[in-house]
Design an enzyme around this catalytic site. Sequence first.
Site, PDB file in Angstrom:
ATOM      1  N   CYS A 111       0.650  -1.201  -0.218  1.00 26.48           N
ATOM      2  CA  CYS A 111      -0.698   0.174   0.283  1.00 26.48           C
ATOM      3  C   CYS A 111       1.102   1.355  -0.088  1.00 26.48           C
ATOM      4  O   CYS A 111       1.377   1.548   1.389  1.00 26.48           O
ATOM      5  CB  CYS A 111      -0.558  -0.071   1.226  1.00 26.48           C
ATOM      6  SG  CYS A 111      -1.983   1.420   1.443  1.00 26.48           S
ATOM      7  N   CYS A 114      -0.709   4.468   2.010  1.00 29.23           N
ATOM      8  CA  CYS A 114      -1.244   4.568   3.624  1.00 29.23           C
ATOM      9  C   CYS A 114      -0.505   3.331   4.055  1.00 29.23           C
ATOM     10  O   CYS A 114       0.887   3.040   3.991  1.00 29.23           O
ATOM     11  CB  CYS A 114      -2.302   5.006   4.776  1.00 29.23           C
ATOM     12  SG  CYS A 114      -4.007   3.951   3.752  1.00 29.23           S
ATOM     13  N   SER A 115      -1.359   2.400   4.758  1.00 29.08           N
ATOM     14  CA  SER A 115      -1.055   1.075   4.867  1.00 29.08           C
ATOM     15  C   SER A 115      -1.802   0.001   5.267  1.00 29.08           C
ATOM     16  O   SER A 115      -2.105  -1.220   5.800  1.00 29.08           O
ATOM     17  CB  SER A 115      -0.727   0.789   6.320  1.00 29.08           C
ATOM     18  OG  SER A 115      -0.813   1.595   6.909  1.00 29.08           O
ATOM     19  N   CYS A 116      -2.751  -0.284   3.947  1.00 25.95           N
ATOM     20  CA  CYS A 116      -3.970  -1.375   3.646  1.00 25.95           C
ATOM     21  C   CYS A 116      -2.932  -2.710   3.519  1.00 25.95           C
ATOM     22  O   CYS A 116      -2.085  -3.038   2.874  1.00 25.95           O
ATOM     23  CB  CYS A 116      -4.559  -0.643   2.515  1.00 25.95           C
ATOM     24  SG  CYS A 116      -5.487   1.144   2.733  1.00 25.95           S
TER      25      CYS A 116
END
Lengths: 209, 219
Positions: A111, A114-116
Site C-alpha cells: 500500500c 498508507c498501510s492497507c
Amino acid sequence: MNDDHRHDDSHDHGSELSEMQLRVRALETVLTEKGYVDPAALDAIVDAYETKIGPRNGARIVAKAWTDPEFKRRLLADATAAVRALGHESRVGDHLTALENTPKRHNMVVCTLCSCYPWEVLGLPPVWYKSAAYRSRAVKDPRSVLADFGVKLPDDTEVLVWDSTAESRYLVLPMRPAGTVGMSEDQLAELVSRDSMIGTGLAKTPGAH
Amino acid sequence: MDSVHDMGGTDGFGQVAPEPNEPVFHAPWEGRVLALQRAMGFAGAWNTDMSRFAQERLPPAIYLAVSYYKRWALAMESNVMERGLADPDEIAAGHALRPGRKLKRKLTAALAAQGLGRGSFARETNRPALFKIGDRVRAKNIHPKTHTRLPRYVRNHVGEVVVVHGCHVFPDAVAQSMENENPQWLYTVRFDGRELWGADADPTVKVSVDAFEPYLEPA
C-alpha cells in the site's frame, strides 16, 4: 538495518514512549469522560489483536487451499465468501481477493499511500510493511525488495505488484513447497509464513529452519 | 493531495528491514491508539478516509519522522478537535471540561467483535460501468488538494483494466463529508513496469492499482 527501522525502534524510544504514553492516556481519558468510548471495549480490541487475530488465520486458509481443490477454487473465485464460511474471530471484510503464485507468476502486495493490509486474515501489519522503504520501492523495483528478504525468483517469472489503493484487500496464495506430500493441514499451516502471504517470502520447505 | 504519504517510486529510503519476532505492539499506547480509532469509527465520529486525510495533512517532515502509531495519534487529535468532539484545552488538560456530543452509537465490550470487522464499501448503482476487462485506460493527470487514492506514479500513464470490482464508496467524496458517499465504479488497472518507470525498467514487472472511474479516461 535502515534509518526508518532504527527510528521506529530505538532512536528516540525513551522520550517518545513516555511522551506518547502520557499523550495517548490523556486522549483516552478525554474521549472516555465525554462518553464516546468505553475503556473495557478498548481492552477487548487490544486483546483480540494480541491473542486471536494474526497470520495463523491466513496460514490455515492457505493450507486448506493446498489440500482441498474445491476450497481453492472457491477461494480464488471469491475469497470473501470462501473465508467467511470458515468462521473467524473477525468477520472478513467484503472485498478480499486471493492471488495465486505459480512458477510463472509471483504476486506481491503493498500500500503505497498508507498501510492497507488484510487485517482479518493476517493480523496487524509488521513495521516493515508500513515503512517508507517498502512503500516506496515495492512498485518500482520489487525484485530488489525481494532480495532484502533473501528471496530470488527465476529471471523469467512475472512479478505482479498489487498496490492496495482502495478497500480491496489481497492475500497471496503461495506455492506449496516440494516434499510435503501426505502432510496434514495443520502441518502444512506451519510452513506458511506471514511474509509468504504478502508476497515477500516463500512458504517454508519442511526441515528447513 | 500531493504530499509525502504518496511514496510509490521515491528513492532514498534504504533497505527494507524485517524485525525478527516482532511484537504486535511495541508499547502499550500503540494498542490504545488502534483501539480508540476503532471505537471512534464505530461511533460514527469520522470515517477511514477522514483518518487517512488527517495523516496526509501532517507537515511532511513530521509525517516522515514519527512512528506509524504516533501518526495515527496525531491524526486522531486533529479529527477530535476539527469535528468539535473535544476542545484543545481539554486535550491539553487530559480531562473533559464540557459535556460530550451525542454520537451515533457506542462500542461496548460486548460489541467489541463488531468493532473489529470491516464494513462493506460496495453500493448499488443503476449507472453502467464505463470500462470493461481488457480496456486500455489512462489515469488522469489530476492533482486535487483534497484526499484522493490515485497515486502520482500512475498519473498520465496507460494501463489495462483487469478487474471490475463493482460500485464502491468514493474516498475523494467521503473524506469531505460522511453523508456524501458518491459511489463510483472501481477497477483494478494493471500497468507495465516500463510504462511507469521507463525503458530500462524490469520487463517482468507489472503494477496494478485499484482506481475509481473518475480517475480514468479511455486510452
